[in-house]
Design an enzyme around this catalytic site. Structure first.
Site, PDB file in Angstrom:
ATOM      1  N   HIS A  96       0.861  -1.173   0.000  1.00  0.00           N
ATOM      2  CA  HIS A  96       0.000   0.000   0.000  1.00  0.00           C
ATOM      3  C   HIS A  96       0.904   1.231   0.000  1.00  0.00           C
ATOM      4  O   HIS A  96       2.132   1.104  -0.028  1.00  0.00           O
ATOM      5  CB  HIS A  96      -0.951  -0.013   1.194  1.00  0.00           C
ATOM      6  CG  HIS A  96      -0.278   0.049   2.529  1.00  0.00           C
ATOM      7  ND1 HIS A  96       0.583  -0.929   2.989  1.00  0.00           N
ATOM      8  CD2 HIS A  96      -0.334   0.990   3.532  1.00  0.00           C
ATOM      9  CE1 HIS A  96       1.020  -0.613   4.195  1.00  0.00           C
ATOM     10  NE2 HIS A  96       0.487   0.545   4.543  1.00  0.00           N
TER      11      HIS A  96
ATOM     12  N   HIS B 140       1.329   3.933   2.215  1.00  0.00           N
ATOM     13  CA  HIS B 140       1.756   4.701   3.373  1.00  0.00           C
ATOM     14  C   HIS B 140       3.264   4.902   3.299  1.00  0.00           C
ATOM     15  O   HIS B 140       3.998   4.056   2.769  1.00  0.00           O
ATOM     16  CB  HIS B 140       1.360   3.990   4.667  1.00  0.00           C
ATOM     17  CG  HIS B 140      -0.088   4.187   5.022  1.00  0.00           C
ATOM     18  ND1 HIS B 140      -0.766   3.355   5.888  1.00  0.00           N
ATOM     19  CD2 HIS B 140      -0.987   5.140   4.624  1.00  0.00           C
ATOM     20  CE1 HIS B 140      -2.015   3.792   6.010  1.00  0.00           C
ATOM     21  NE2 HIS B 140      -2.172   4.858   5.253  1.00  0.00           N
TER      22      HIS B 140
ATOM     23  N   ASP C  35       5.821   4.652   5.202  1.00  0.00           N
ATOM     24  CA  ASP C  35       6.816   3.704   5.716  1.00  0.00           C
ATOM     25  C   ASP C  35       6.985   2.489   4.815  1.00  0.00           C
ATOM     26  O   ASP C  35       7.863   1.655   5.058  1.00  0.00           O
ATOM     27  CB  ASP C  35       6.472   3.265   7.145  1.00  0.00           C
ATOM     28  CG  ASP C  35       5.071   2.700   7.291  1.00  0.00           C
ATOM     29  OD1 ASP C  35       4.207   3.006   6.457  1.00  0.00           O
ATOM     30  OD2 ASP C  35       4.828   1.944   8.267  1.00  0.00           O
TER      31      ASP C  35
ATOM     32  N   HIS D 282      -6.849  -3.112   5.747  1.00  0.00           N
ATOM     33  CA  HIS D 282      -6.200  -1.977   6.393  1.00  0.00           C
ATOM     34  C   HIS D 282      -7.092  -0.755   6.196  1.00  0.00           C
ATOM     35  O   HIS D 282      -8.161  -0.852   5.591  1.00  0.00           O
ATOM     36  CB  HIS D 282      -4.804  -1.782   5.790  1.00  0.00           C
ATOM     37  CG  HIS D 282      -3.909  -0.865   6.566  1.00  0.00           C
ATOM     38  ND1 HIS D 282      -3.894  -0.812   7.945  1.00  0.00           N
ATOM     39  CD2 HIS D 282      -2.993   0.063   6.144  1.00  0.00           C
ATOM     40  CE1 HIS D 282      -3.004   0.076   8.341  1.00  0.00           C
ATOM     41  NE2 HIS D 282      -2.454   0.628   7.273  1.00  0.00           N
TER      42      HIS D 282
END
Length: 302
Positions: A61, A63, A65, A138
């Site tokens: 995904h 994000h 990080d 998520h």
């Protein structure tokens, strides 16, 4: 043989002793990277592996990080005079997200092939392995990945001789090739026994437990799974932010009947996962606390 290395096992923010999320595999001269968090380049160099064979990068995904290390990696590849195409695979919006990140890496000497995952599951055949993306749960669109390497049946010399198949064709048939000859078509099934057990690795982070994980991780040789929290009192927090505890990951591993599980994607507040592992192994004895540069060579069974 499949080499697997957990380059970084941190979530949210890098720490002096823990890089952000990334996994690298090597098979048959090519390398696959799943996620590319901050510190991935350093982790690869510390492991002693090379950027050059990386031909596929997958993202769970978008994000930060999980993708913030990509622009620097692309620049490094470009500065090494790479000209071979690089394939990127990820959820919907891949080209838009990478395009925005490439503001700081606008000119590259190699083409990028973008493949956006369609639907709840999608399978890709490449570089001698099968890669399957499957949707997880998520707070943004997120996928897990399963990598499988099939293994053909054992070559049956007596069957080849009984059918009077010339020996010059044996190696080609053994490698799965069909051959047109003057006397007819020769196919691998004429000389190979039933398929043997291959190699299977499943990787998933940033998710609640899902049936898609149980199903796709089934009987994996290695299951690398998010364990954001080891503290049992943070179970409610895991539900709220759609992450997993060590114990939920262990239950998934048990239900999926995997051989071994590595925990990853730790919360920055979790400085030492080891004190929780005795309780985790009561649920799934094959659990290990992942750490940066942890690696394994997965071999075909005899």
């Amino acid at each position: 043989m499949l080499d697997v290395c957990l380059l970084g096992c941190g979530g949210m923010m890098p720490l002096p002793y823990r890089y952000l999320t990334a996994l690298m595999t090597r098979f048959n001269g090519s390398s696959l990277l799943i996620d590319c968090g901050e510190g991935t380049q350093v982790a690869v160099k510390e492991k002693g592996w090379s950027f050059k064979p990386i031909d596929v990068i997958c993202f769970t995904h978008y994000h930060g990080d999980h993708i913030s290390g990509l622009p620097g990696l692309l620049l490094t590849m470009g500065n090494a005079d790479r000209t071979e195409p690089l394939t990127l695979i990820g959820p919907k919006g891949l080209e838009r997200v990478v395009g925005a990140l490439r503001v700081i890496a606008p000119e590259l000497p190699f083409p990028i092939i973008y493949i956006e995952i369609e639907g709840a599951e999608q399978t890709f055949e490449m570089n001698g392995y099968r890669l399957k993306a499957f949707r997880v749960n998520h707070n943004v669109l997120c996928y897990g990945y399963t990598l499988e390497i099939d293994r053909a049946g054992k070559f049956d010399v007596e069957r080849a001789k009984s059918q009077e198949i010339p020996q010059k064709y044996w190696s080609r048939l053994q490698s799965g090739e069909s051959i047109e000859t003057e006397t007819g078509l020769l196919t691998p099934d004429m000389v190979l026994g039933p398929p043997r057990k291959g190699i299977k690795v499943t990787y998933t982070t940033d998710t609640r437990p899902t049936d898609s994980i149980r199903r796709n991780a089934k009987e994996s040789d290695l299951f690398i799974c998010e364990g954001m929290y080891g503290e049992k009192e943070k179970a409610a927090k895991a539900v709220e932010y759609k992450h997993m505890t060590f114990y939920e990951a262990a239950a998934l591993a048990k239900e999926a009947k995997v051989k071994e599980m590595w925990l990853t994607h730790y919360s920055p507040s979790l400085t030492r996962p080891e004190p929780f592992m005795d309780e985790v192994r009561k649920i799934f004895p094959g659990a290990r606390a992942g750490k940066d540069s942890m690696s394994v060579e997965l071999m075909f069974e005899d």
